[in-house]
Scaffold this active site. Structure first.
Site, PDB file in Angstrom:
ATOM      1  N   LYS A  47      -5.431  10.943  11.489  1.00 43.17           N
ATOM      2  CA  LYS A  47      -5.064  12.193  10.792  1.00 43.17           C
ATOM      3  C   LYS A  47      -3.704  12.761  11.218  1.00 43.17           C
ATOM      4  CE  LYS A  47      -7.612  12.567   8.203  1.00 43.17           C
ATOM      5  NZ  LYS A  47      -7.752  11.527   7.128  1.00 43.17           N
ATOM      6  N   GLY A  49      -0.742  11.312  10.129  1.00 43.71           N
ATOM      7  CA  GLY A  49       0.301  10.871   9.202  1.00 43.71           C
ATOM      8  C   GLY A  49       0.350   9.356   9.040  1.00 43.71           C
ATOM      9  N   THR A  50      -0.782   8.707   9.292  1.00 42.30           N
ATOM     10  CA  THR A  50      -0.889   7.242   9.181  1.00 42.30           C
ATOM     11  C   THR A  50      -0.533   6.749   7.779  1.00 42.30           C
ATOM     12  OG1 THR A  50      -2.859   7.597  10.534  1.00 42.30           O
ATOM     13  CG2 THR A  50      -2.460   5.337   9.750  1.00 42.30           C
ATOM     14  N   TRP A  80      -4.521  -2.531   9.465  1.00 43.73           N
ATOM     15  CA  TRP A  80      -4.850  -2.139  10.843  1.00 43.73           C
ATOM     16  C   TRP A  80      -5.215  -3.384  11.650  1.00 43.73           C
ATOM     17  CZ3 TRP A  80      -5.805   1.429   7.011  1.00 43.73           C
ATOM     18  CH2 TRP A  80      -5.457   2.771   7.285  1.00 43.73           C
ATOM     19  N   HIS A 102      -4.621   2.491  15.219  1.00 41.79           N
ATOM     20  CA  HIS A 102      -5.034   3.766  15.818  1.00 41.79           C
ATOM     21  C   HIS A 102      -5.400   3.567  17.289  1.00 41.79           C
ATOM     22  CE1 HIS A 102      -5.146   6.110  12.203  1.00 41.79           C
ATOM     23  NE2 HIS A 102      -6.209   5.569  11.679  1.00 41.79           N
ATOM     24  N   SER A 132      -7.805  18.548  10.034  1.00 45.67           N
ATOM     25  CA  SER A 132      -7.778  17.437   9.083  1.00 45.67           C
ATOM     26  C   SER A 132      -8.960  16.493   9.329  1.00 45.67           C
ATOM     27  CB  SER A 132      -6.439  16.697   9.228  1.00 45.67           C
ATOM     28  OG  SER A 132      -6.310  15.691   8.265  1.00 45.67           O
ATOM     29  N   PHE A 223       4.231  14.266  -0.932  1.00 46.20           N
ATOM     30  CA  PHE A 223       2.783  14.518  -0.978  1.00 46.20           C
ATOM     31  C   PHE A 223       2.264  14.363  -2.415  1.00 46.20           C
ATOM     32  CE2 PHE A 223      -0.878  17.481  -1.108  1.00 46.20           C
ATOM     33  CZ  PHE A 223      -1.662  16.881  -0.137  1.00 46.20           C
ATOM     34  N   LYS A 252      -4.163  18.873   2.143  1.00 44.96           N
ATOM     35  CA  LYS A 252      -3.193  19.959   2.011  1.00 44.96           C
ATOM     36  C   LYS A 252      -1.786  19.472   2.286  1.00 44.96           C
ATOM     37  CE  LYS A 252      -5.479  24.313   2.418  1.00 44.96           C
ATOM     38  NZ  LYS A 252      -5.610  25.528   3.217  1.00 44.96           N
TER      39      LYS A 252
HETATM   40  P1  A3P Z   1      -4.350  17.196   5.826  1.00 45.66           P
HETATM   41  O1  A3P Z   1      -5.814  16.875   5.936  1.00 45.66           O
HETATM   42  O2  A3P Z   1      -3.928  18.255   6.803  1.00 45.66           O
HETATM   43  O3  A3P Z   1      -3.919  17.501   4.432  1.00 45.66           O
HETATM   44  P2  A3P Z   1      -3.878  10.061   8.114  1.00 45.66           P
HETATM   45  O4  A3P Z   1      -3.169   9.312   7.049  1.00 45.66           O
HETATM   46  O5  A3P Z   1      -3.395   9.783   9.502  1.00 45.66           O
HETATM   47  O6  A3P Z   1      -5.358   9.936   7.954  1.00 45.66           O
HETATM   48  O7  A3P Z   1      -3.520  11.604   7.933  1.00 45.66           O
HETATM   49  C1  A3P Z   1      -3.936  12.320   6.796  1.00 45.66           C
HETATM   50  C2  A3P Z   1      -3.194  13.634   6.772  1.00 45.66           C
HETATM   51  O8  A3P Z   1      -1.811  13.383   6.420  1.00 45.66           O
HETATM   52  C3  A3P Z   1      -3.760  14.570   5.727  1.00 45.66           C
HETATM   53  O9  A3P Z   1      -3.543  15.878   6.261  1.00 45.66           O
HETATM   54  C4  A3P Z   1      -2.850  14.263   4.546  1.00 45.66           C
HETATM   55  O10 A3P Z   1      -2.838  15.255   3.553  1.00 45.66           O
HETATM   56  C5  A3P Z   1      -1.507  14.146   5.255  1.00 45.66           C
HETATM   57  N1  A3P Z   1      -0.485  13.445   4.444  1.00 45.66           N
HETATM   58  C6  A3P Z   1      -0.547  12.225   3.900  1.00 45.66           C
HETATM   59  N2  A3P Z   1       0.554  11.960   3.178  1.00 45.66           N
HETATM   60  C7  A3P Z   1       1.344  13.066   3.263  1.00 45.66           C
HETATM   61  C8  A3P Z   1       2.620  13.432   2.713  1.00 45.66           C
HETATM   62  N3  A3P Z   1       3.304  12.617   1.909  1.00 45.66           N
HETATM   63  N4  A3P Z   1       3.122  14.649   3.023  1.00 45.66           N
HETATM   64  C9  A3P Z   1       2.448  15.495   3.834  1.00 45.66           C
HETATM   65  N5  A3P Z   1       1.227  15.211   4.359  1.00 45.66           N
HETATM   66  C10 A3P Z   1       0.678  14.009   4.076  1.00 45.66           C
END
Ligand code: A3P
Length: 290
Positions: A47, A49-50, A80, A102, A132, A223, A252
């Site tokens: 969570k 920014g993967t 992964w 991860h 998140s 996003f 979000k």
């Molecule tokens: P939120 O739940 O706060 O919206 P991961 O990919 O590590 O699982 O992380 C997911 C988080 O990254 C989610 O956060 C997701 O909305 C956010 N995310 C994914 N792509 C994004 C983007 N282009 N810009 C901003 N946030 C992004």
């Protein structure tokens, strides 16, 4: 995830979703997988920014052309190393190749050390990671978590969640940064200046992009664009595994959402733990100023 349930696998003290991990896949990642000098790893605590980094790396690799990003699922483009599908995706990979993980550094492929592979470590405000992860746990049927947010904060603070403690993960990886080919990025700086962040990644990868290619990367990794892209918004995953009616995967996408979730007392308790755990790290993060 207080104790390993039927949906979890426990490997060397780490609890992981059994849906895509097994003891064998984790052993393969750590001991069997051979890191190559030209491999490019995106490492994150969940969570943080993967998926965003998977999209950015694909688009940089494609010179800003969204064709690949819009036709192949993100988990195949940047697989992964620890998941059960890893060997199938990675054994015969071309060079250079993009790989996600991860894993905390102690369980990472041992052959990383002594290699020239590149590691991009993306870190995010742990309070936002916690929020998140809370919503992700609600929508993902393979995760068992309490409904009560306060209880969830306690589990997160104690590291009793998937992939263990945020503090151990971050401190472990940052402790290696001088010994590896390493780039540290924050979710917050990507959000504030995506173009500048892409330029930093390109510089690290030794792959400068022309202005139009850079535009393509930035536009397609926004996003909104990612929310529309079925290859990275997880709408390909059946609803009984991820129910996006409960909470969308791309939820979000902003820094600071924790402010609407943590009570003052929860926030203060977490800040105390953060100070205690992070005092020797010696890095000023964007959220430290808030
Ligand atoms: P939120 O739940 O706060 O919206 P991961 O990919 O590590 O699982 O992380 C997911 C988080 O990254 C989610 O956060 C997701 O909305 C956010 N995310 C994914 N792509 C994004 C983007 N282009 N810009 C901003 N946030 C992004």
């Amino acid at each position: 995830m207080a104790a390993p349930g039927p949906h979890s696998v426990l490997y060397k003290g780490l609890m992981l979703p059994a849906l895509v991990h097994s003891t064998e896949s984790l052993r393969y990642a750590q001991l069997g997988f051979q890191v190559r000098d030209r491999d490019i790893f995106s490492v994150t605590y969940p969570k943080s920014g993967t998926t965003w980094m998977q999209e950015l790396l694909t688009l940089i690799h494609s010179d800003g052309d969204p064709q690949l990003a819009q036709s192949v699922p993100s988990w195949e483009r940047v697989p992964w190393v620890e998941q059960t599908t890893a060997a199938g995706f990675l054994e015969n990979r071309p060079c250079p190749w993009l790989i996600s993980s991860h894993l905390p550094c102690g369980l990472f492929p041992t052959s990383l050390h002594g290699s020239n592979a590149k590691v991009i470590y993306t870190v995010r405000n742990p309070k936002d990671v916690c929020v998140s992860l809370y919503y992700y746990s609600k929508m993902a049927s393979f995760l068992e978590f309490p409904e009560d947010f306060g209880e969830f904060v306690e589990l997160f603070s104690a590291g009793k969640v998937l992939f263990g403690s945020w503090f151990q993960h971050v401190k472990g990886w940052l402790g290696l940064r001088d010994r590896l080919n390493f780039l540290l990025l924050t979710y917050e700086e990507m959000h504030q200046d995506l173009r500048g962040s892409v330029e930093r990644i390109c510089q690290f990868l030794g792959k400068p992009l022309e202005a139009r290619a850079l535009d393509g990367v930035v536009e397609n990794a926004s996003f909104q664009a990612m929310k529309q892209n079925r290859m990275c918004n997880y709408s390909l995953v059946p609803e009984n595994i991820m129910d996006q009616q409960i909470s969308p995967f791309l939820r979000k996408g902003v820094p600071g959402d924790w402010k609407g979730h943590f009570t003052v007392a929860q926030s203060q308790a977490f800040d105390r733990l953060y100070q205690e755990q992070m005092q020797d790290v010696g890095i000023q993060f964007p959220w430290d100023e808030a």
